[in-house]
Design a protein around this motif. Structure first.
Motif, PDB file in Angstrom:
ATOM      1  N   ILE A  65       0.839  -1.206   0.000  1.00 27.30           N
ATOM      2  CA  ILE A  65       0.000   0.000   0.000  1.00 27.30           C
ATOM      3  C   ILE A  65       0.875   1.258   0.000  1.00 27.30           C
ATOM      4  O   ILE A  65       0.612   2.201  -0.754  1.00 27.30           O
ATOM      5  CB  ILE A  65      -0.978  -0.033   1.203  1.00 27.30           C
ATOM      6  N   ALA A  66       1.935   1.242   0.803  1.00 24.87           N
ATOM      7  CA  ALA A  66       2.833   2.407   0.853  1.00 24.87           C
ATOM      8  C   ALA A  66       3.500   2.623  -0.514  1.00 24.87           C
ATOM      9  O   ALA A  66       3.650   3.763  -0.974  1.00 24.87           O
ATOM     10  CB  ALA A  66       3.885   2.208   1.938  1.00 24.87           C
ATOM     11  N   GLY A  67       3.875   1.548  -1.174  1.00 26.97           N
ATOM     12  CA  GLY A  67       4.498   1.661  -2.498  1.00 26.97           C
ATOM     13  C   GLY A  67       3.525   2.238  -3.518  1.00 26.97           C
ATOM     14  O   GLY A  67       3.882   3.113  -4.322  1.00 26.97           O
ATOM     15  N   LEU A  68       2.286   1.766  -3.468  1.00 27.31           N
ATOM     16  CA  LEU A  68       1.279   2.274  -4.403  1.00 27.31           C
ATOM     17  C   LEU A  68       0.979   3.752  -4.121  1.00 27.31           C
ATOM     18  O   LEU A  68       0.802   4.550  -5.044  1.00 27.31           O
ATOM     19  CB  LEU A  68       0.005   1.437  -4.323  1.00 27.31           C
ATOM     20  N   ASP A  69       0.954   4.123  -2.824  1.00 35.10           N
ATOM     21  CA  ASP A  69       0.737   5.536  -2.453  1.00 35.10           C
ATOM     22  C   ASP A  69       1.836   6.414  -3.047  1.00 35.10           C
ATOM     23  O   ASP A  69       1.559   7.453  -3.650  1.00 35.10           O
ATOM     24  CB  ASP A  69       0.763   5.700  -0.921  1.00 35.10           C
ATOM     25  N   ALA A  70       3.080   5.957  -2.865  1.00 33.06           N
ATOM     26  CA  ALA A  70       4.215   6.771  -3.328  1.00 33.06           C
ATOM     27  C   ALA A  70       4.237   6.852  -4.856  1.00 33.06           C
ATOM     28  O   ALA A  70       4.476   7.920  -5.430  1.00 33.06           O
ATOM     29  CB  ALA A  70       5.520   6.174  -2.813  1.00 33.06           C
ATOM     30  N   ALA A  71       3.958   5.743  -5.517  1.00 31.20           N
ATOM     31  CA  ALA A  71       3.956   5.747  -6.989  1.00 31.20           C
ATOM     32  C   ALA A  71       2.849   6.657  -7.514  1.00 31.20           C
ATOM     33  O   ALA A  71       3.036   7.406  -8.480  1.00 31.20           O
ATOM     34  CB  ALA A  71       3.769   4.313  -7.500  1.00 31.20           C
ATOM     35  N   GLN A  72       1.703   6.606  -6.842  1.00 30.23           N
ATOM     36  CA  GLN A  72       0.566   7.435  -7.268  1.00 30.23           C
ATOM     37  C   GLN A  72       0.863   8.920  -7.063  1.00 30.23           C
ATOM     38  O   GLN A  72       0.523   9.751  -7.909  1.00 30.23           O
ATOM     39  CB  GLN A  72      -0.673   7.021  -6.465  1.00 30.23           C
ATOM     40  N   ALA A  73       1.513   9.254  -5.927  1.00 30.71           N
ATOM     41  CA  ALA A  73       1.850  10.657  -5.669  1.00 30.71           C
ATOM     42  C   ALA A  73       2.789  11.190  -6.752  1.00 30.71           C
ATOM     43  O   ALA A  73       2.694  12.337  -7.179  1.00 30.71           O
ATOM     44  CB  ALA A  73       2.492  10.784  -4.291  1.00 30.71           C
ATOM     45  N   ALA A  74       3.673  10.335  -7.245  1.00 33.08           N
ATOM     46  CA  ALA A  74       4.652  10.778  -8.248  1.00 33.08           C
ATOM     47  C   ALA A  74       4.077  10.786  -9.667  1.00 33.08           C
ATOM     48  O   ALA A  74       4.322  11.708 -10.446  1.00 33.08           O
ATOM     49  CB  ALA A  74       5.882   9.863  -8.192  1.00 33.08           C
ATOM     50  N   ASN A  75       3.295   9.750 -10.013  1.00 35.62           N
ATOM     51  CA  ASN A  75       2.926   9.555 -11.430  1.00 35.62           C
ATOM     52  C   ASN A  75       1.425   9.501 -11.694  1.00 35.62           C
ATOM     53  O   ASN A  75       1.009   9.306 -12.825  1.00 35.62           O
ATOM     54  CB  ASN A  75       3.517   8.229 -11.931  1.00 35.62           C
ATOM     55  N   GLY A  76       0.601   9.595 -10.650  1.00 39.38           N
ATOM     56  CA  GLY A  76      -0.845   9.408 -10.823  1.00 39.38           C
ATOM     57  C   GLY A  76      -1.194   7.923 -10.676  1.00 39.38           C
ATOM     58  O   GLY A  76      -0.311   7.075 -10.501  1.00 39.38           O
ATOM     59  N   VAL A  77      -2.512   7.650 -10.763  1.00 45.94           N
ATOM     60  CA  VAL A  77      -2.977   6.265 -10.572  1.00 45.94           C
ATOM     61  C   VAL A  77      -2.446   5.382 -11.697  1.00 45.94           C
ATOM     62  O   VAL A  77      -2.585   5.730 -12.876  1.00 45.94           O
ATOM     63  CB  VAL A  77      -4.522   6.209 -10.546  1.00 45.94           C
ATOM     64  N   ALA A  78      -1.856   4.252 -11.310  1.00 48.35           N
ATOM     65  CA  ALA A  78      -1.273   3.369 -12.332  1.00 48.35           C
ATOM     66  C   ALA A  78      -2.365   2.604 -13.064  1.00 48.35           C
ATOM     67  O   ALA A  78      -3.353   2.180 -12.472  1.00 48.35           O
ATOM     68  CB  ALA A  78      -0.291   2.402 -11.674  1.00 48.35           C
ATOM     69  N   ARG A  79      -2.154   2.428 -14.378  1.00 49.15           N
ATOM     70  CA  ARG A  79      -3.095   1.660 -15.207  1.00 49.15           C
ATOM     71  C   ARG A  79      -2.498   0.336 -15.646  1.00 49.15           C
ATOM     72  O   ARG A  79      -3.192  -0.511 -16.170  1.00 49.15           O
ATOM     73  CB  ARG A  79      -3.430   2.445 -16.481  1.00 49.15           C
ATOM     74  N   ILE A  80      -1.183   0.205 -15.508  1.00 44.77           N
ATOM     75  CA  ILE A  80      -0.519  -1.035 -15.932  1.00 44.77           C
ATOM     76  C   ILE A  80       0.195  -1.633 -14.725  1.00 44.77           C
ATOM     77  O   ILE A  80       0.902  -0.916 -14.003  1.00 44.77           O
ATOM     78  CB  ILE A  80       0.503  -0.755 -17.053  1.00 44.77           C
ATOM     79  N   LEU A  81      -0.018  -2.936 -14.525  1.00 49.02           N
ATOM     80  CA  LEU A  81       0.714  -3.665 -13.482  1.00 49.02           C
ATOM     81  C   LEU A  81       1.280  -4.927 -14.097  1.00 49.02           C
ATOM     82  O   LEU A  81       0.547  -5.730 -14.692  1.00 49.02           O
ATOM     83  CB  LEU A  81      -0.225  -4.055 -12.333  1.00 49.02           C
ATOM     84  N   VAL A  82       2.585  -5.120 -13.968  1.00 51.64           N
ATOM     85  CA  VAL A  82       3.207  -6.383 -14.378  1.00 51.64           C
ATOM     86  C   VAL A  82       3.855  -6.993 -13.134  1.00 51.64           C
ATOM     87  O   VAL A  82       4.739  -6.391 -12.523  1.00 51.64           O
ATOM     88  CB  VAL A  82       4.245  -6.183 -15.501  1.00 51.64           C
ATOM     89  N   ASN A  83       3.368  -8.167 -12.754  1.00 49.35           N
ATOM     90  CA  ASN A  83       3.877  -8.866 -11.564  1.00 49.35           C
ATOM     91  C   ASN A  83       4.981  -9.828 -11.964  1.00 49.35           C
ATOM     92  O   ASN A  83       4.707 -10.860 -12.578  1.00 49.35           O
ATOM     93  CB  ASN A  83       2.746  -9.689 -10.930  1.00 49.35           C
ATOM     94  N   CYS A  84       6.214  -9.476 -11.611  1.00 53.64           N
ATOM     95  CA  CYS A  84       7.346 -10.377 -11.894  1.00 53.64           C
ATOM     96  C   CYS A  84       8.075 -10.798 -10.632  1.00 53.64           C
ATOM     97  O   CYS A  84       8.989 -11.626 -10.715  1.00 53.64           O
ATOM     98  CB  CYS A  84       8.349  -9.697 -12.831  1.00 53.64           C
ATOM     99  N   ALA A  85       7.728 -10.226  -9.470  1.00 54.87           N
ATOM    100  CA  ALA A  85       8.450 -10.598  -8.242  1.00 54.87           C
ATOM    101  C   ALA A  85       8.249 -12.081  -7.978  1.00 54.87           C
ATOM    102  O   ALA A  85       7.131 -12.585  -8.057  1.00 54.87           O
ATOM    103  CB  ALA A  85       7.947  -9.773  -7.057  1.00 54.87           C
ATOM    104  N   GLY A  86       9.318 -12.768  -7.695  1.00 56.63           N
ATOM    105  CA  GLY A  86       9.179 -14.194  -7.424  1.00 56.63           C
ATOM    106  C   GLY A  86      10.504 -14.800  -7.012  1.00 56.63           C
ATOM    107  O   GLY A  86      11.568 -14.204  -7.179  1.00 56.63           O
TER     108      GLY A  86
END
Ligand SMILES: NC(=O)c1ccc[n+]([C@@H]2O[C@H](COP(=O)([O-])OP(=O)(O)OC[C@H]3O[C@@H](n4cnc5c(N)ncnc54)[C@H](O)[C@@H]3O)[C@@H](O)[C@H]2O)c1
Length: 254
Positions: A65-86
């Motif tokens: 949630i904190a990461g999404l908050d920070a990304a949104q503050a910088a770039n606006g609401v994200a429309r693309i998500l690619v999940n590669c963490a693993g």
């Protein structure tokens, strides 16, 4: 969907398949934020591609949630998500008479499967609530990373295959859930790709894995994975599917 000036999140984007995806999206003009636990690599890669980095552990909801908050503050609401963490965990069900450590099984599921669901659900809730103008017909796109091990897991891959099978299983119902919000949901099941995860194996093993791939007779490159991400994002009719990218390889039992 057109990606220019669109905010995008790539988990596991510090390295390997995620790293190439983050680079591809940034080169096409997206505003990319890398989420990764590897701060050093993440910051360096973000600087290289002209994106930004947030230290996010996908297994920790507050961190997501904190990461999404920070990304949104910088770039606006994200429309693309690619999940590669693993992570790639190997271990037989029984080793020297002892059962597979449950903690290792749980950790693999926690990162690869629950982490993927956590980020995608938090991402989707924000995007659905944002009331953005659609781009073409759609609001956004989610792509997660499964594996061919979801279908033909090898000896020692019970935990890893379980985690990736979960990603294949969730893709259609998540696509159905998010259809009303104009968000597409797909997964990619890579075969054998040359990334730091794979480079940890001895060179002879890498070579023999490449030679087992019918054509092209080699390991895939992270760039080729990113090309498929690009195709999925750009084609609005691809939805609810897991796409193999594997040079026709079918994993042998061992
Ligand atoms: N390389 C292959 O042949 C292959 C094949 C099939 C599937 N995959 C899958 O593709 C994905 C990417 O793998 P890769 O080969 O690029 O590996 P990689 O190790 O290069 O990249 C994985 C990234 O995920 C990050 N990560 C790990 N745990 C995390 C966590 N809890 N929170 C946030 N980030 C975390 C790592 O720091 C790393 O940067 C993985 O899900 C992997 O299972 C890879």
């Amino acid at each position: 969907m057109e990606v220019k000036n669109v905010a995008a999140i790539v988990t596991g984007g510090a390295s390997g398949l995620g790293g190439a995806t983050a680079a591809m999206l940034a080169a096409k003009g997206a505003k990319v934020t890398i989420f990764d636990v590897n701060e050093e690599l993440g910051n360096a890669h973000a600087a290289k591609i002209g994106g930004s980095f947030q230290k996010v552990d996908v297994t920790n909801e507050e961190s997501v949630i904190a990461g999404l908050d920070a990304a949104q503050a910088a770039n606006g609401v994200a429309r693309i998500l690619v999940n590669c963490a693993g992570i790639a965990h190997g271990g037989r069900v029984i080793t020297k008479g002892a059962a597979h450590p449950l903690a290792a099984y749980r950790r693999t599921i926690e990162i690869n499967l629950i982490g993927t669901f956590s980020v995608l659900s938090q991402f989707a809730a924000r995007l659905a609530a944002a009331g953005l103008e659609p781009i073409g017909e759609e609001q956004g796109v989610i792509i997660s990373t499964a594996s061919v091990a979801a279908y033909e897991g090898q000896i020692g891959q019970a935990a890893y295959s379980s985690s990736k099978g979960g990603i294949v299983g969730m893709t259609l119902p998540v696509a159905r859930d998010l259809a009303q919000y104009g968000i597409r949901v797909n997964a990619i099941a890579p075969g054998l790709f040359i990334t730091p995860m794979m480079e940890s194996l001895p060179i002879e093993v890498q070579k023999s894995l490449g030679e087992n791939t019918p054509f092209p007779k080699r390991l895939g490159t992270a760039k080729e994975y990113a090309m498929l991400v690009d195709s999925i994002i750009s084609n609005p009719m691809i939805n609810g599917e897991t796409i193999r990218i594997d040079g026709a390889v079918r994993l042998a039992p061992r």
